[in-house]
Scaffold this motif. Structure first.
Motif, PDB file in Angstrom:
ATOM      1  N   THR A 138       0.966  -1.220   0.102  1.00 27.74           N
ATOM      2  CA  THR A 138      -0.260   0.007  -0.413  1.00 27.74           C
ATOM      3  C   THR A 138       0.556   0.877   0.022  1.00 27.74           C
ATOM      4  OG1 THR A 138      -1.404  -1.509   1.259  1.00 27.74           O
ATOM      5  CG2 THR A 138      -1.728   1.241   1.100  1.00 27.74           C
ATOM      6  N   GLN A 139       1.641   0.959   1.435  1.00 25.28           N
ATOM      7  CA  GLN A 139       2.255   2.162   1.327  1.00 25.28           C
ATOM      8  C   GLN A 139       3.727   2.980   0.116  1.00 25.28           C
ATOM      9  OE1 GLN A 139       2.589   0.328   3.854  1.00 25.28           O
ATOM     10  NE2 GLN A 139       1.173   1.569   5.083  1.00 25.28           N
ATOM     11  N   VAL A 140       3.970   1.621  -0.967  1.00 27.52           N
ATOM     12  CA  VAL A 140       4.722   1.686  -2.189  1.00 27.52           C
ATOM     13  C   VAL A 140       3.618   2.733  -3.220  1.00 27.52           C
ATOM     14  CG1 VAL A 140       5.198   0.841  -4.213  1.00 27.52           C
ATOM     15  CG2 VAL A 140       5.536  -0.416  -1.279  1.00 27.52           C
ATOM     16  N   MET A 141       2.719   2.011  -3.198  1.00 27.33           N
ATOM     17  CA  MET A 141       1.619   2.919  -4.577  1.00 27.33           C
ATOM     18  C   MET A 141       1.087   3.869  -4.304  1.00 27.33           C
ATOM     19  SD  MET A 141      -1.268  -0.912  -4.989  1.00 27.33           S
ATOM     20  CE  MET A 141      -0.230  -2.162  -5.266  1.00 27.33           C
ATOM     21  N   ILE A 142       0.676   4.441  -2.870  1.00 28.92           N
ATOM     22  CA  ILE A 142       0.498   5.464  -3.275  1.00 28.92           C
ATOM     23  C   ILE A 142       1.521   6.913  -2.786  1.00 28.92           C
ATOM     24  CG2 ILE A 142      -0.081   6.844  -1.062  1.00 28.92           C
ATOM     25  CD1 ILE A 142      -1.657   5.125   0.484  1.00 28.92           C
ATOM     26  N   GLY A 143       2.904   5.743  -2.721  1.00 29.19           N
ATOM     27  CA  GLY A 143       4.203   6.886  -3.125  1.00 29.19           C
ATOM     28  C   GLY A 143       4.475   7.292  -3.725  1.00 29.19           C
ATOM     29  N   LEU A 144       4.720   6.058  -4.866  1.00 30.73           N
ATOM     30  CA  LEU A 144       4.434   6.468  -6.224  1.00 30.73           C
ATOM     31  C   LEU A 144       3.529   7.370  -7.142  1.00 30.73           C
ATOM     32  CD1 LEU A 144       5.549   2.952  -7.260  1.00 30.73           C
ATOM     33  CD2 LEU A 144       6.853   5.515  -7.475  1.00 30.73           C
ATOM     34  N   PHE A 145       1.894   7.106  -6.321  1.00 29.32           N
ATOM     35  CA  PHE A 145       1.168   7.886  -6.910  1.00 29.32           C
ATOM     36  C   PHE A 145       0.704   9.313  -6.645  1.00 29.32           C
ATOM     37  CE2 PHE A 145      -3.486   9.787  -6.559  1.00 29.32           C
ATOM     38  CZ  PHE A 145      -3.575   9.935  -7.775  1.00 29.32           C
ATOM     39  N   ILE A 146       1.902   9.852  -5.345  1.00 33.46           N
ATOM     40  CA  ILE A 146       2.366  10.955  -5.008  1.00 33.46           C
ATOM     41  C   ILE A 146       3.085  11.797  -6.002  1.00 33.46           C
ATOM     42  CG2 ILE A 146       2.921  12.620  -3.046  1.00 33.46           C
ATOM     43  CD1 ILE A 146       0.410  11.209  -2.532  1.00 33.46           C
ATOM     44  N   ALA A 147       4.232  10.931  -6.188  1.00 30.19           N
ATOM     45  CA  ALA A 147       4.926  11.205  -7.337  1.00 30.19           C
ATOM     46  C   ALA A 147       4.258  11.615  -8.753  1.00 30.19           C
ATOM     47  CB  ALA A 147       6.362  10.396  -6.945  1.00 30.19           C
ATOM     48  N   PHE A 148       3.791  10.873  -8.790  1.00 28.72           N
ATOM     49  CA  PHE A 148       2.274  10.678 -10.351  1.00 28.72           C
ATOM     50  C   PHE A 148       2.432  12.544 -10.015  1.00 28.72           C
ATOM     51  CE2 PHE A 148      -1.708  10.671 -12.487  1.00 28.72           C
ATOM     52  CZ  PHE A 148      -1.302  11.056 -13.715  1.00 28.72           C
ATOM     53  N   CYS A 149       1.448  12.133  -9.090  1.00 26.36           N
ATOM     54  CA  CYS A 149       0.383  13.638  -8.928  1.00 26.36           C
ATOM     55  C   CYS A 149       1.552  15.107  -8.896  1.00 26.36           C
ATOM     56  CB  CYS A 149      -0.566  13.216  -7.717  1.00 26.36           C
ATOM     57  SG  CYS A 149      -1.662  12.469  -8.090  1.00 26.36           S
ATOM     58  N   THR A 150       2.082  14.833  -8.614  1.00 32.51           N
ATOM     59  CA  THR A 150       3.536  15.575  -8.244  1.00 32.51           C
ATOM     60  C   THR A 150       3.669  16.814  -9.829  1.00 32.51           C
ATOM     61  OG1 THR A 150       4.398  15.109  -5.916  1.00 32.51           O
ATOM     62  CG2 THR A 150       5.776  16.893  -7.309  1.00 32.51           C
ATOM     63  N   LEU A 151       3.800  15.438 -10.006  1.00 31.82           N
ATOM     64  CA  LEU A 151       4.746  15.483 -12.179  1.00 31.82           C
ATOM     65  C   LEU A 151       3.041  16.243 -12.539  1.00 31.82           C
ATOM     66  CD1 LEU A 151       6.864  12.892 -13.225  1.00 31.82           C
ATOM     67  CD2 LEU A 151       6.884  15.043 -12.451  1.00 31.82           C
ATOM     68  N   TYR A 152       1.863  16.055 -12.325  1.00 27.53           N
ATOM     69  CA  TYR A 152       0.626  16.642 -12.865  1.00 27.53           C
ATOM     70  C   TYR A 152       0.055  16.893 -11.865  1.00 27.53           C
ATOM     71  CZ  TYR A 152       3.838  13.489 -16.816  1.00 27.53           C
ATOM     72  OH  TYR A 152       3.881  12.959 -17.564  1.00 27.53           O
ATOM     73  N   PRO A 153      -0.582  17.540 -11.515  1.00 28.95           N
ATOM     74  CA  PRO A 153      -1.112  18.030 -10.141  1.00 28.95           C
ATOM     75  C   PRO A 153      -2.650  18.804 -10.915  1.00 28.95           C
ATOM     76  CG  PRO A 153       0.762  19.741 -10.548  1.00 28.95           C
ATOM     77  CD  PRO A 153       1.515  18.653 -10.851  1.00 28.95           C
ATOM     78  N   GLY A 154      -2.632  18.845 -12.146  1.00 28.58           N
ATOM     79  CA  GLY A 154      -3.708  19.615 -12.698  1.00 28.58           C
ATOM     80  C   GLY A 154      -4.374  18.079 -13.587  1.00 28.58           C
ATOM     81  N   VAL A 155      -4.417  17.312 -13.362  1.00 33.52           N
ATOM     82  CA  VAL A 155      -4.671  16.460 -14.697  1.00 33.52           C
ATOM     83  C   VAL A 155      -6.202  16.044 -14.059  1.00 33.52           C
ATOM     84  CG1 VAL A 155      -4.825  14.303 -15.453  1.00 33.52           C
ATOM     85  CG2 VAL A 155      -2.616  14.964 -14.973  1.00 33.52           C
ATOM     86  N   GLN A 156      -7.382  15.599 -14.514  1.00 34.54           N
ATOM     87  CA  GLN A 156      -7.821  15.824 -13.725  1.00 34.54           C
ATOM     88  C   GLN A 156      -8.891  14.588 -13.944  1.00 34.54           C
ATOM     89  OE1 GLN A 156     -11.403  18.416 -15.683  1.00 34.54           O
ATOM     90  NE2 GLN A 156     -10.852  19.922 -14.584  1.00 34.54           N
ATOM     91  N   GLY A 159     -13.725  14.496 -14.346  1.00 33.15           N
ATOM     92  CA  GLY A 159     -13.819  15.613 -14.773  1.00 33.15           C
ATOM     93  C   GLY A 159     -13.668  16.811 -13.783  1.00 33.15           C
ATOM     94  N   PHE A 160     -13.818  16.439 -11.948  1.00 29.97           N
ATOM     95  CA  PHE A 160     -14.028  18.066 -11.520  1.00 29.97           C
ATOM     96  C   PHE A 160     -12.576  17.376 -10.348  1.00 29.97           C
ATOM     97  CE2 PHE A 160     -16.617  14.184  -9.760  1.00 29.97           C
ATOM     98  CZ  PHE A 160     -15.850  13.726  -8.612  1.00 29.97           C
ATOM     99  N   LEU A 161     -12.424  16.653 -10.415  1.00 35.93           N
ATOM    100  CA  LEU A 161     -10.729  16.923  -9.411  1.00 35.93           C
ATOM    101  C   LEU A 161      -9.809  16.535  -9.743  1.00 35.93           C
ATOM    102  CD1 LEU A 161     -12.558  13.899  -6.928  1.00 35.93           C
ATOM    103  CD2 LEU A 161     -11.939  15.828  -6.734  1.00 35.93           C
ATOM    104  N   THR A 162      -9.140  17.063  -9.550  1.00 39.78           N
ATOM    105  CA  THR A 162      -7.575  17.337 -10.734  1.00 39.78           C
ATOM    106  C   THR A 162      -6.579  16.096  -9.243  1.00 39.78           C
ATOM    107  OG1 THR A 162      -6.578  19.286  -8.569  1.00 39.78           O
ATOM    108  CG2 THR A 162      -7.582  19.313 -10.341  1.00 39.78           C
TER     109      THR A 162
END
Length: 284
Positions: A138-156, A159-162
């Motif tokens: 779980t921690q590995v998945m969330i860590g990589l997801f945090i990295a992805f959202c840091t790269l692309y913070p504006g991806v929706q 259709g409404f949540l970034t």
């Protein structure tokens, strides 16, 4: 030119029937196999055996010589609905991270995420003089997801949540689950891994690079005295004015907004030529 990798770095490892295979693809498949293996072990009464064999234990994994558990502990996880959703998020986020920052930086990110629990729990076990058992992805998945959202913070999402708010929500939800079950070790590792993932991407975005270490495995060649060649007059080279600065600025701006994969083949070629020119200037 932060986060700009060579084109060999952002290309797939291989192709399978025309489908690109990245290290992140292989990693996701390995985690899926781990989840399936855990399910079968639990179904046939081998849960304790697989935990003893593959889970990380602060008293035996390093100090007892069972080094393989450093790499296998994150592949043990009880199958659930959230595990399947986590595998989907892992694949999407990890592949996009590898495409953007390149193979070497992605493997560095994943390697440090894996080692954070190993180092911290080994130290904590020595301080408290009590063994700590740790496994899960779980921690590995969330860590990589945090990295992805840091790269692309504006991806929706939807259709409404970034992506930024989805990352915050996933971190808060996971923290609430750990708090409700008093899983303090899991909670601490979650925040350490998430903090590193966010900081590492920010570090790369600011142009930082981790130092590379080379092991002196090759023997140094023996010195040999050669005759110094006669010096020749260096030809005078008149450099033309760089008329492509405006175009390069547009390409870099496009990369920062939409990622490296948004470039066309002609734009990639122009970017590669510019990179080679910069390397030639550095060597002079």
């Amino acid at each position: 030119m932060a986060l700009l990798s060579s084109f060999n770095e952002d290309r797939p490892v291989t192709y399978f029937r025309g489908y690109p295979i990245y290290y992140a693809t292989i990693l996701t498949m390995a985690y899926a196999v781990g989840v399936l293996g855990t399910f079968l072990a639990k179904a046939f009464g081998g849960w304790e055996a697989i935990v003893m064999l593959l889970a990380f234990d602060s008293s035996r994994s390093i100090l007892g010589g069972q080094i393989w558990q450093i790499f296998t502990y994150s592949f043990i996880d009880v199958p659930s609905f959230f595990t399947i959703i986590g595998l989907l998020f892992l694949y999407v986020s990890a592949v996009e991270i590898e495409k953007y920052i390149g193979k070497a930086r992605f493997l560095t990110l994943y390697g440090v995420i894996i080692l954070i629990p190993v180092v911290t729990l080994t130290a904590l076990g020595l301080i408290t003089s009590s063994p700590i058992l740790y496994f899960g992805q779980t921690q590995v998945m969330i860590g990589l997801f945090i990295a992805f959202c840091t790269l692309y913070p504006g991806v929706q999402w939807g259709g409404f949540l970034t992506a930024k708010w989805v990352a915050i929500a996933s971190l808060v939800l996971s923290s609430a689950v750990d708090l409700s079950s008093s899983a303090w070790v899991s909670l601490g590792e979650l925040w350490l891994i998430s903090g590193f993932s966010f900081g590492y991407i920010r570090f790369l975005q600011r142009g930082g690079e981790l130092p590379s270490f080379r092991l002196p495995l090759r023997r140094r060649p023996k010195l040999r005295v050669v005759q110094k060649p006669k010096s020749r007059p260096r030809p005078v080279v008149i450099e033309a004015a760089d008329t492509g600065n405006v175009e390069m600025d547009q390409l870099l701006d496009k990369i920062s907004k939409h990622g490296l994969n948004s470039l066309t083949s002609q734009e990639r070629a122009a970017l590669e030529r510019a990179r080679e020119k910069l390397l030639e200037k550095d060597k002079q």
